[in-house]
Design a protein around this motif. Structure first.
Motif, PDB file in Angstrom:
ATOM      1  N   LYS A 497      46.292  45.869  37.934  1.00  0.00           N
ATOM      2  CA  LYS A 497      46.666  47.222  38.009  1.00  0.00           C
ATOM      3  C   LYS A 497      45.928  48.174  37.270  1.00  0.00           C
ATOM      4  CE  LYS A 497      51.813  46.158  38.148  1.00  0.00           C
ATOM      5  NZ  LYS A 497      53.312  46.550  37.337  1.00  0.00           N
ATOM      6  N   GLN A 498      45.186  48.030  36.494  1.00  0.00           N
ATOM      7  CA  GLN A 498      44.058  48.826  35.748  1.00  0.00           C
ATOM      8  C   GLN A 498      42.960  49.278  36.819  1.00  0.00           C
ATOM      9  OE1 GLN A 498      42.007  47.135  32.552  1.00  0.00           O
ATOM     10  NE2 GLN A 498      42.265  49.231  31.348  1.00  0.00           N
ATOM     11  N   ASN A 499      42.800  48.203  37.637  1.00  0.00           N
ATOM     12  CA  ASN A 499      41.855  48.426  38.831  1.00  0.00           C
ATOM     13  C   ASN A 499      42.472  48.897  40.070  1.00  0.00           C
ATOM     14  OD1 ASN A 499      38.986  47.876  37.832  1.00  0.00           O
ATOM     15  ND2 ASN A 499      40.460  46.260  36.699  1.00  0.00           N
ATOM     16  N   ASN A 500      43.750  49.489  40.066  1.00  0.00           N
ATOM     17  CA  ASN A 500      44.534  50.086  41.395  1.00  0.00           C
ATOM     18  C   ASN A 500      44.723  48.801  42.367  1.00  0.00           C
ATOM     19  OD1 ASN A 500      44.350  52.659  40.295  1.00  0.00           O
ATOM     20  ND2 ASN A 500      42.229  52.767  40.688  1.00  0.00           N
ATOM     21  N   GLY A 501      44.776  47.491  41.859  1.00  0.00           N
ATOM     22  CA  GLY A 501      45.132  46.626  42.760  1.00  0.00           C
ATOM     23  C   GLY A 501      46.496  45.921  42.520  1.00  0.00           C
ATOM     24  N   PHE A 502      46.969  44.706  43.223  1.00  0.00           N
ATOM     25  CA  PHE A 502      48.098  44.328  43.009  1.00  0.00           C
ATOM     26  C   PHE A 502      48.100  42.796  43.294  1.00  0.00           C
ATOM     27  CE2 PHE A 502      47.648  46.275  47.073  1.00  0.00           C
ATOM     28  CZ  PHE A 502      48.057  45.047  47.939  1.00  0.00           C
ATOM     29  N   VAL A 503      49.118  42.214  42.775  1.00  0.00           N
ATOM     30  CA  VAL A 503      49.215  40.523  42.659  1.00  0.00           C
ATOM     31  C   VAL A 503      50.328  40.007  43.620  1.00  0.00           C
ATOM     32  CG1 VAL A 503      49.306  38.620  41.360  1.00  0.00           C
ATOM     33  CG2 VAL A 503      48.425  40.800  40.375  1.00  0.00           C
ATOM     34  N   ASN A 504      50.136  39.069  44.543  1.00  0.00           N
ATOM     35  CA  ASN A 504      51.111  38.513  45.178  1.00  0.00           C
ATOM     36  C   ASN A 504      51.084  36.987  44.869  1.00  0.00           C
ATOM     37  OD1 ASN A 504      53.137  38.275  47.398  1.00  0.00           O
ATOM     38  ND2 ASN A 504      51.748  36.954  48.115  1.00  0.00           N
ATOM     39  N   VAL A 505      52.359  36.391  44.689  1.00  0.00           N
ATOM     40  CA  VAL A 505      52.553  34.972  44.037  1.00  0.00           C
ATOM     41  C   VAL A 505      53.407  34.333  45.156  1.00  0.00           C
ATOM     42  CG1 VAL A 505      53.276  33.306  42.401  1.00  0.00           C
ATOM     43  CG2 VAL A 505      52.366  35.538  41.911  1.00  0.00           C
ATOM     44  N   TYR A 506      52.847  33.034  45.455  1.00  0.00           N
ATOM     45  CA  TYR A 506      53.449  32.219  46.400  1.00  0.00           C
ATOM     46  C   TYR A 506      53.618  30.899  45.811  1.00  0.00           C
ATOM     47  CZ  TYR A 506      55.412  30.063  50.741  1.00  0.00           C
ATOM     48  OH  TYR A 506      56.249  29.420  51.587  1.00  0.00           O
ATOM     49  N   SER A 507      54.719  30.265  45.721  1.00  0.00           N
ATOM     50  CA  SER A 507      54.946  29.049  45.070  1.00  0.00           C
ATOM     51  C   SER A 507      56.237  28.115  45.553  1.00  0.00           C
ATOM     52  CB  SER A 507      55.168  29.178  43.618  1.00  0.00           C
ATOM     53  OG  SER A 507      55.023  27.951  43.157  1.00  0.00           O
ATOM     54  N   GLU A 508      56.063  26.879  45.798  1.00  0.00           N
ATOM     55  CA  GLU A 508      57.135  25.920  45.886  1.00  0.00           C
ATOM     56  C   GLU A 508      57.183  24.882  45.184  1.00  0.00           C
ATOM     57  OE1 GLU A 508      59.516  26.353  48.479  1.00  0.00           O
ATOM     58  OE2 GLU A 508      58.593  27.615  49.799  1.00  0.00           O
ATOM     59  N   PRO A 509      58.499  24.752  44.589  1.00  0.00           N
ATOM     60  CA  PRO A 509      58.548  23.546  43.738  1.00  0.00           C
ATOM     61  C   PRO A 509      58.082  22.103  44.396  1.00  0.00           C
ATOM     62  CG  PRO A 509      60.624  24.986  43.447  1.00  0.00           C
ATOM     63  CD  PRO A 509      59.746  25.455  44.667  1.00  0.00           C
ATOM     64  N   GLY A 510      57.308  21.475  43.434  1.00  0.00           N
ATOM     65  CA  GLY A 510      56.563  20.158  43.861  1.00  0.00           C
ATOM     66  C   GLY A 510      55.673  20.087  44.772  1.00  0.00           C
ATOM     67  N   VAL A 511      55.271  21.638  45.319  1.00  0.00           N
ATOM     68  CA  VAL A 511      54.280  21.566  46.380  1.00  0.00           C
ATOM     69  C   VAL A 511      52.813  22.278  45.903  1.00  0.00           C
ATOM     70  CG1 VAL A 511      53.831  22.544  48.512  1.00  0.00           C
ATOM     71  CG2 VAL A 511      55.994  21.622  48.323  1.00  0.00           C
ATOM     72  N   GLY A 512      52.983  23.448  45.022  1.00  0.00           N
ATOM     73  CA  GLY A 512      51.860  24.047  44.660  1.00  0.00           C
ATOM     74  C   GLY A 512      52.289  25.575  44.516  1.00  0.00           C
ATOM     75  N   THR A 513      51.114  26.360  43.968  1.00  0.00           N
ATOM     76  CA  THR A 513      51.076  27.950  43.624  1.00  0.00           C
ATOM     77  C   THR A 513      50.013  28.433  44.482  1.00  0.00           C
ATOM     78  OG1 THR A 513      52.674  27.472  41.920  1.00  0.00           O
ATOM     79  CG2 THR A 513      51.566  29.455  42.109  1.00  0.00           C
ATOM     80  N   THR A 514      49.949  29.485  44.928  1.00  0.00           N
ATOM     81  CA  THR A 514      48.801  30.491  45.160  1.00  0.00           C
ATOM     82  C   THR A 514      49.023  31.731  44.661  1.00  0.00           C
ATOM     83  OG1 THR A 514      48.333  29.371  47.296  1.00  0.00           O
ATOM     84  CG2 THR A 514      47.485  31.574  46.925  1.00  0.00           C
ATOM     85  N   PHE A 515      48.075  32.285  43.587  1.00  0.00           N
ATOM     86  CA  PHE A 515      48.050  33.637  43.405  1.00  0.00           C
ATOM     87  C   PHE A 515      46.901  34.304  44.213  1.00  0.00           C
ATOM     88  CE2 PHE A 515      49.803  31.637  39.651  1.00  0.00           C
ATOM     89  CZ  PHE A 515      50.849  32.694  39.078  1.00  0.00           C
ATOM     90  N   SER A 516      47.274  35.464  44.822  1.00  0.00           N
ATOM     91  CA  SER A 516      46.422  36.229  45.659  1.00  0.00           C
ATOM     92  C   SER A 516      46.450  37.748  44.830  1.00  0.00           C
ATOM     93  CB  SER A 516      47.021  36.615  46.988  1.00  0.00           C
ATOM     94  OG  SER A 516      47.099  35.468  47.581  1.00  0.00           O
ATOM     95  N   ILE A 517      45.070  37.978  44.446  1.00  0.00           N
ATOM     96  CA  ILE A 517      44.643  39.158  43.608  1.00  0.00           C
ATOM     97  C   ILE A 517      44.054  39.897  44.795  1.00  0.00           C
ATOM     98  CG2 ILE A 517      43.498  40.224  41.782  1.00  0.00           C
ATOM     99  CD1 ILE A 517      45.388  38.175  41.050  1.00  0.00           C
ATOM    100  N   TYR A 518      44.572  41.289  45.161  1.00  0.00           N
ATOM    101  CA  TYR A 518      44.132  42.221  45.917  1.00  0.00           C
ATOM    102  C   TYR A 518      43.350  43.404  44.971  1.00  0.00           C
ATOM    103  CZ  TYR A 518      46.811  39.736  49.077  1.00  0.00           C
ATOM    104  OH  TYR A 518      47.618  38.720  49.974  1.00  0.00           O
TER     105      TYR A 518
END
Length: 664
Positions: A497-518
């Motif tokens: 946020k300090q750099n005027n961006g945002f974060v998107n999180v996608y996750s499914e229990p037992g499958v995994g997680t993706t953090f996307s930084i824009y």
């Protein structure tokens, strides 16, 4: 000669004379009665004529002149008896501007009947009056007359116009309006109801309102609702209803009983407003406010805490120099210094979360910055975990402090390692991406523009929705006591946020997680000329039918709205089971299915195989919050399949769908 004949006739007998006198008296009596009946009839006619609540004009059929007019018509039009009588109809002020008056008179003479359902007249004082005008020709005393009956329909016409305006308001209202009978069978719905529920008027009318019933409320809820309205009271509140395609929506509803003159309930009218999107935005806004408040608090606390830590560290180090290494206090003071340094690290994370950390941003290549961190990251996550680096060529520069990239990667990779529980794979990817105005309008917190994406994915334990809702809150952690501070992801969000961006999180229990930084792409205005981009048309539908399968209701609704906006016929399903049922029931062709990869019941690949057995010509497009490479690594999909990554803008979806449908 007649006198001679009369003299020659024998004289009448008394009987004959009395008989003739009696006949004469009877004849005279009958004539008197007829005369009296005629007088009475004329009186009755005159009374009817003068008391009638419709206007009556009597015209001479040969000349067209008025021979009589009743009081009601004089009062209605404001003309006197003398202003009517002896005049031609077209000479009278109320009728002289009616161009058809002379023609109508000629038609009457030929056809003996004419009618105007809505004839505009004007009174003597200039007021407009709408009338129903009917004329007939008939015989009176061997003379042909024309009777004109004139009925004032001004009030009726005004009431009809008001009903039309009311109906137009109901038809164009943004709220859904539905009317039922006393047994809750639907009698009327407006277009907003059709848009809200997916049921057309023809599909809804005649069916019971229970077609909207979902399993989100218990029977007690419906019992209390029915008890309220059936007793004649108004019910207002929120409920979750079910659309025709099986998806649910939240609405604010007011249900009002309609009673007849005897006080019996004959109808119910419900006014409904879909607040699903409003609730989502409110939750996002409340979360943003909470995070902003926590950030301000953390910044203030960290500033004062840093001052105290400086005192503790300074005096502890001074004391350490005065104590011999062999002294028992030496070890204790070292422990104090270690704890203070650890506290200083936590304070720096708090300052980062509060966006108060001092930074030195520079223009940098994200690929090069990540590559310089890879060796350290491999040591950090351990040898048992596979670290995949998938940079996208042609990456545009960003402007931020390189140390902040290090902090983001270190925290995300450590979290991913802890989610793997031993072995697994972590994937780091980069890509250029653009968000347009239409996409940002539907996604709270997103900003229109060009970004560089940094994605960190793992195939670990994943997170449920209730955990995802809190992961960026300071001190929130799912790790065991002593294993984490709960500030790592807060720090990541603070940096972004300090750099005027945002974060998107996608996750499914037992499958995994993706953090996307824009992070915003950086263009140096002194080096790069301002060249406008060519406009790109969004490809629209050719009338195809698309089946969308997504277990997240908000995402399902978003995809459905996007595709309908592009012109596609859309079938929507929240589970694989619903999708199969829709495919079996649908009589026409389904050209394309867009399905999430990871879902309950079965994954997207197995669902696609099942659906293609029902509709062999159906094309398949997979979607997921994970990247295509991560999905392929998990063995769910083969490389090279049609795939679109969440989140996507409408132009990206439009282009992808058209490309898939064009394939042979």
């Amino acid at each position: 000669m007649s006198d001679i004949n009369a003299r020659n006739q024998p004289p009448l007998t008394n009987t004959e004379l009395h008989s003739r006198i009696a006949l004469l008296e009877k004849t005279l009596l009958e004539k008197e009665r007829a005369r009296e009946a005629l007088v009475h009839s004329e009186k009755r006619y005159r009374r009817l004529f003068e008391s009638a609540r419709d206007g009556i004009l009597i015209l001479d059929a040969d000349t067209g002149k008025v021979v009589d007019v009743n009081p009601y018509l004089m009062e209605l039009l404001g003309y006197s008896y003398d202003q009517f009588c002896g005049k031609h109809l077209w000479e009278i002020g109320a009728f002289k501007d009616i161009a058809a008056s002379k023609d109508a008179f000629n038609i009457l003479q030929d056809n003996e009947f004419i009618r105007y359902d809505d004839l505009p007249l004007e009174t003597h004082d200039g007021r407009p009056v709408a009338v129903e005008f009917v004329s007939n020709v008939y015989m009176v005393d061997q003379s042909r007359v024309i009777q004109c009956n004139i009925r004032d329909i001004t009030a009726h016409k005004r009431a009809k116009a008001e009903r039309q305006r009311l109906m137009a308001a109901i038809e164009q209202a943004g709220e859904g309006i539905v009317m039922t009978d006393a047994q809750a069978n639907i009698q009327f719905v407006n277009p907003a109801f059709e848009r809200m529920t997916g049921y057309s008027g023809a599909e809804a009318v005649g069916r019971n309102i229970r077609i909207l019933k979902s399993s989100e409320q218990d029977e007690l809820f419906y019992h209390q609702l029915w008890e309220t309205i059936s007793s004649g009271r108004i019910w207002s509140g929120r409920m979750i209803n079910k659309c025709q395609d099986g998806t649910c929506y939240t609405e604010e509803t007011t249900i009002s009983p309609v009673q007849d003159s005897a006080g019996q309930i004959v109808n119910y009218v419900a006014v409904n407003r879909d607040i699903t999107q409003q609730l989502l935005l409110e939750a996002q806004f409340q979360q943003a406010q909470k995070m902003e408040a926590i950030g301000l608090l953390a910044g203030g606390v960290a500033h004062d805490y840093n001052n105290m830590l400086g005192v503790i560290l300074g005096y502890a180090e001074l004391a350490l120099e005065k104590v011999a290494p062999t002294h028992s206090l030496h070890k204790d003071i070292e422990t104090i210094i270690t704890a203070a340094q650890r506290s200083a690290d936590i304070t720096r994370q708090l300052l980062t979360f509060a966006r108060k950390q001092t930074i030195v941003p520079v223009m940098l290549d994200l690929n090069q910055t990540v590559e310089s961190m890879l060796m350290m990251l491999r040591r950090l996550i351990g040898e048992d975990i596979d670290l995949a680096w998938l940079p996208r060529t042609g990456l545009l520069p960003i402007k931020m402090d390189p140390a902040q990239i290090d902090q983001i990667l270190a925290n995300l990779c450590v979290n991913a390692r802890d989610a793997l529980a031993g072995t697994g794979k972590i994937t780091i990817e980069t890509e250029n991406i653009t968000f347009d105005e239409a996409y940002c309008a539907d996604h709270f917190g997103f900003s229109e523009g060009k970004y560089v994406q940094l994605a960190v994915s793992d195939d670990g334990c994943g997170m449920p929705k209730e955990v995802i809702a809190h992961i960026f809150e300071p001190f929130f952690t799912t790790k065991e006591e002593g294993q984490g501070t709960g500030l790592g992801l807060s720090m990541v969000e603070g940096i972004v946020k300090q750099n005027n961006g945002f974060v998107n999180v996608y996750s499914e229990p037992g499958v995994g997680t993706t953090f996307s930084i824009y992070l915003p792409q950086y263009v140096d205005p002194a080096v790069v000329a301002d060249v406008p981009e060519p406009s790109v048309d969004i490809p629209l539908s050719h009338g195809e039918t698309v089946l969308v399968v997504e277990d997240e209701p908000a995402l399902l609704m978003m995809a459905k709205m996007m595709l309908r906006k592009l012109g596609y016929q859309v079938l929507a399903a929240g589970t694989p089971g619903e999708a199969i049922a829709l495919a079996e029931e649908h009589e026409g062709e389904i050209h394309l299915v867009i399905t999430d990869v990871v879902m309950p019941e079965m994954n997207g690949r197995h669902l696609a195989e099942w659906l293609q057995s029902l509709h062999p010509g159906m094309r398949i497009l997979f979607m997921s919050g994970y990247t295509a490479d991560v999905i392929a690594h998990r063995g769910v999909l083969e490389k090279g399949v049609n795939f679109i990554q969440k989140p996507f803008a409408i132009k990206d979806l439009a282009a992808k769908v058209r490309n898939v449908l064009r394939e042979k």
